[in-house]
Each structure stands twice: as structure tokens, then as C-alpha cells.
Design a protein around this motif. Structure first.
Motif, mmCIF file in Angstrom:
data_model
loop_
_atom_site.group_PDB
_atom_site.id
_atom_site.type_symbol
_atom_site.label_atom_id
_atom_site.label_comp_id
_atom_site.label_asym_id
_atom_site.label_seq_id
_atom_site.Cartn_x
_atom_site.Cartn_y
_atom_site.Cartn_z
ATOM 1 N N ILE A 28 0.854 -1.182 0.000
ATOM 2 C CA ILE A 28 0.000 0.000 0.000
ATOM 3 C C ILE A 28 0.891 1.234 0.000
ATOM 4 N N SER A 29 0.675 2.106 -0.990
ATOM 5 C CA SER A 29 1.402 3.371 -1.030
ATOM 6 C C SER A 29 0.379 4.496 -1.145
ATOM 7 N N LYS A 30 0.837 5.680 -1.443
ATOM 8 C CA LYS A 30 -0.004 6.883 -1.412
ATOM 9 C C LYS A 30 -1.366 6.703 -2.074
ATOM 10 N N ASP A 31 -1.418 6.235 -3.310
ATOM 11 C CA ASP A 31 -2.701 6.082 -4.008
ATOM 12 C C ASP A 31 -2.751 4.791 -4.818
ATOM 13 N N THR A 32 -2.036 3.763 -4.324
ATOM 14 C CA THR A 32 -1.949 2.505 -5.048
ATOM 15 C C THR A 32 -2.073 1.327 -4.088
ATOM 16 N N LEU A 33 -2.840 0.320 -4.516
ATOM 17 C CA LEU A 33 -2.904 -0.968 -3.834
ATOM 18 C C LEU A 33 -2.345 -2.006 -4.792
ATOM 19 N N ASP A 34 -1.352 -2.732 -4.341
ATOM 20 C CA ASP A 34 -0.670 -3.741 -5.146
ATOM 21 C C ASP A 34 -0.871 -5.081 -4.435
ATOM 22 N N ASN B 92 -7.477 6.043 -11.572
ATOM 23 C CA ASN B 92 -7.594 6.536 -12.949
ATOM 24 C C ASN B 92 -6.645 5.850 -13.940
ATOM 25 N N LYS B 93 -6.227 4.617 -13.640
ATOM 26 C CA LYS B 93 -5.391 3.861 -14.561
ATOM 27 C C LYS B 93 -5.976 2.470 -14.752
ATOM 28 N N LYS B 94 -5.742 1.892 -15.935
ATOM 29 C CA LYS B 94 -6.169 0.529 -16.209
ATOM 30 C C LYS B 94 -4.931 -0.351 -16.292
ATOM 31 N N ASN B 95 -4.959 -1.460 -15.556
ATOM 32 C CA ASN B 95 -3.862 -2.419 -15.556
ATOM 33 C C ASN B 95 -4.396 -3.775 -15.968
ATOM 34 N N ILE B 96 -3.607 -4.508 -16.741
ATOM 35 C CA ILE B 96 -3.993 -5.834 -17.217
ATOM 36 C C ILE B 96 -2.965 -6.838 -16.711
ATOM 37 N N THR B 97 -3.460 -8.001 -16.270
ATOM 38 C CA THR B 97 -2.587 -9.041 -15.737
ATOM 39 C C THR B 97 -3.168 -10.410 -16.055
ATOM 40 N N CYS B 98 -2.347 -11.433 -15.947
ATOM 41 C CA CYS B 98 -2.801 -12.810 -16.135
ATOM 42 C C CYS B 98 -3.046 -13.417 -14.761
ATOM 43 N N TYR B 99 -4.242 -13.922 -14.548
ATOM 44 C CA TYR B 99 -4.633 -14.547 -13.282
ATOM 45 C C TYR B 99 -4.611 -16.052 -13.500
ATOM 46 N N ASN B 100 -3.652 -16.728 -12.860
ATOM 47 C CA ASN B 100 -3.505 -18.176 -13.000
ATOM 48 C C ASN B 100 -4.279 -18.853 -11.880
ATOM 49 N N THR B 101 -5.317 -19.629 -12.246
ATOM 50 C CA THR B 101 -6.147 -20.344 -11.272
ATOM 51 C C THR B 101 -6.038 -21.843 -11.539
ATOM 52 N N PRO B 102 -6.489 -22.679 -10.602
ATOM 53 C CA PRO B 102 -6.484 -24.124 -10.853
ATOM 54 C C PRO B 102 -7.376 -24.524 -12.028
ATOM 55 N N PHE B 103 -8.269 -23.637 -12.449
ATOM 56 C CA PHE B 103 -9.192 -23.926 -13.540
ATOM 57 C C PHE B 103 -8.720 -23.381 -14.882
ATOM 58 N N ALA C 246 -9.187 1.183 -11.954
ATOM 59 C CA ALA C 246 -9.511 1.753 -10.639
ATOM 60 C C ALA C 246 -10.021 3.177 -10.793
ATOM 61 N N LYS C 247 -11.208 3.418 -10.247
ATOM 62 C CA LYS C 247 -11.785 4.760 -10.267
ATOM 63 C C LYS C 247 -11.355 5.569 -9.052
ATOM 64 N N ASP C 248 -11.205 4.859 -7.931
ATOM 65 C CA ASP C 248 -10.835 5.552 -6.705
ATOM 66 C C ASP C 248 -10.051 4.614 -5.801
ATOM 67 N N VAL C 249 -8.991 5.124 -5.213
ATOM 68 C CA VAL C 249 -8.198 4.403 -4.226
ATOM 69 C C VAL C 249 -8.023 5.353 -3.044
ATOM 70 N N VAL D 259 -8.219 0.811 3.553
ATOM 71 C CA VAL D 259 -8.048 0.970 2.112
ATOM 72 C C VAL D 259 -9.392 0.682 1.453
ATOM 73 N N ASN D 260 -9.862 1.600 0.618
ATOM 74 C CA ASN D 260 -11.108 1.413 -0.124
ATOM 75 C C ASN D 260 -10.842 1.672 -1.600
ATOM 76 N N VAL D 261 -11.217 0.692 -2.434
ATOM 77 C CA VAL D 261 -10.971 0.783 -3.864
ATOM 78 C C VAL D 261 -12.276 0.528 -4.609
ATOM 79 N N ASP D 262 -12.604 1.410 -5.544
ATOM 80 C CA ASP D 262 -13.716 1.207 -6.480
ATOM 81 C C ASP D 262 -13.110 1.017 -7.855
ATOM 82 N N TYR D 263 -13.536 -0.051 -8.557
ATOM 83 C CA TYR D 263 -12.911 -0.341 -9.845
ATOM 84 C C TYR D 263 -13.864 -1.088 -10.763
#
Length: 151
Positions: free
Chosen positions: A61-67, A83-94, A103-106, A117-121
Motif C-alpha cells: 500500500i502506497s499513497k494512491d496505489t494498492l498492489d 484513474n489507470k487501467k492495468n492488465i494481468t494474467c490470473y492463474n487459477t487451478p481452472f 480503478a476509479k478511486d483508491v 483501504v477502499n478501492v472502487d474499480y
């Protein structure tokens, strides 16, 4: 903040077909906390029902980011930046999913023995809009004088 903390993580999704939202999904667990270079780090493990092994989670957790980084039964590195869009690969058992997070708000509120920490996305799966979501995270020192699991 002490090294030993208690986390409450609550998430809620609203899809375009719902008039009102369902019940939030919430976990309460223990974790370890430290602060380095003005960033808060929280580590905790979670068990996925029906699977052997655990997933190790790290919140940064930093100033305006949740990682969020998950390693184990599921693997992902998600970044929530206002106000940024991030794309990632989510590896699940399925299988693997391409996950987009816009994220609209952090909002991060820090006190001596408490971090909120409250995040709307907006959540995208495989480049398709899935839902409007929110995450609420509360981190409390295990030794806090006014410790309570209720918010």
C-alpha cells in the motif's frame, strides 16, 4: 503499527443485470506487517477450499496505489491505481484469465494502529466488462487498545 496484524478484506461486485448488490465476500485473517520506504507491506496466507496447499498474499500500500500479489494455488499480480487501467494474467487451478482492472478511486486512511483501504474499480475478464466492484481492507494492530472485529 505492530508486526502482528488482523486483516478484514471485503469485496462486492455489481453487474449490469443487478438492481442491487449481493452480499459482500469477506475474510478475516492474521498477517504480518512492516513499513519500508513509505510503503506498507502486509503478508498473509489463505486456503482455497477443495485444494491442497496455500496461497501466500502480499499487499503493498502506497499513497494512491494498492498492489496485490498472490503466489500458490492461484497466482496473480494486480495493481489498483486511481484513474489507470492495468492488465494481468490470473492463474487459477481452472485455467488462466486475462484480468483488467480500471480503478476509479483508491482511498487510503492511516492511523497509528489502523489502516483502511477502499478501492472502487471496473473489472474486465478476457477484455470483456464483467462488473463494477469495490474492495474494503482494514488492517489493525493485533495489540491495539480499541481492538474490535466490528466496523
Amino acid at each position: 503499527m505492530t508486526k502482528d496484524v488482523i486483516l478484514s478484506i471485503s469485496g462486492l461486485q455489481f453487474d449490469h443485470t443487478q438492481i442491487d448488490a449481493g452480499e459482500p465476500v469477506e475474510i478475516i485473517t492474521i498477517g504480518e506487517y512492516y513499513k519500508k520506504n513509505d510503503k506498507h507491506y502486509i503478508m498473509f496466507s489463505e486456503v482455497t477450499e477443495g485444494f491442497t496447499g496455500t496461497t501466500k498474499n502480499t499487499l503493498k500500500i502506497s499513497k494512491d496505489t494498492l498492489d496485490i500479489t498472490k503466489k500458490g494455488v492461484t497466482n496473480v499480480h494486480m495493481i489498483f491505481e486511481k484513474n489507470k487501467k492495468n492488465i494481468t494474467c490470473y492463474n487459477t487451478p481452472f485455467g488462466n484469465l486475462m484480468v483488467g482492472i480500471a480503478a476509479k478511486d483508491v482511498i487510503i486512511a492511516e492511523e497509528e494502529e489502523n489502516i483502511d483501504v477502499n478501492v472502487d474499480y471496473t473489472l474486465y475478464i478476457n477484455y470483456e466488462h464483467l462488473a463494477e466492484c469495490s474492495i474494503a481492507i482494514n488492517i489493525k494492530s493485533k495489540d491495539a487498545k480499541n481492538f474490535s472485529l466490528e466496523q
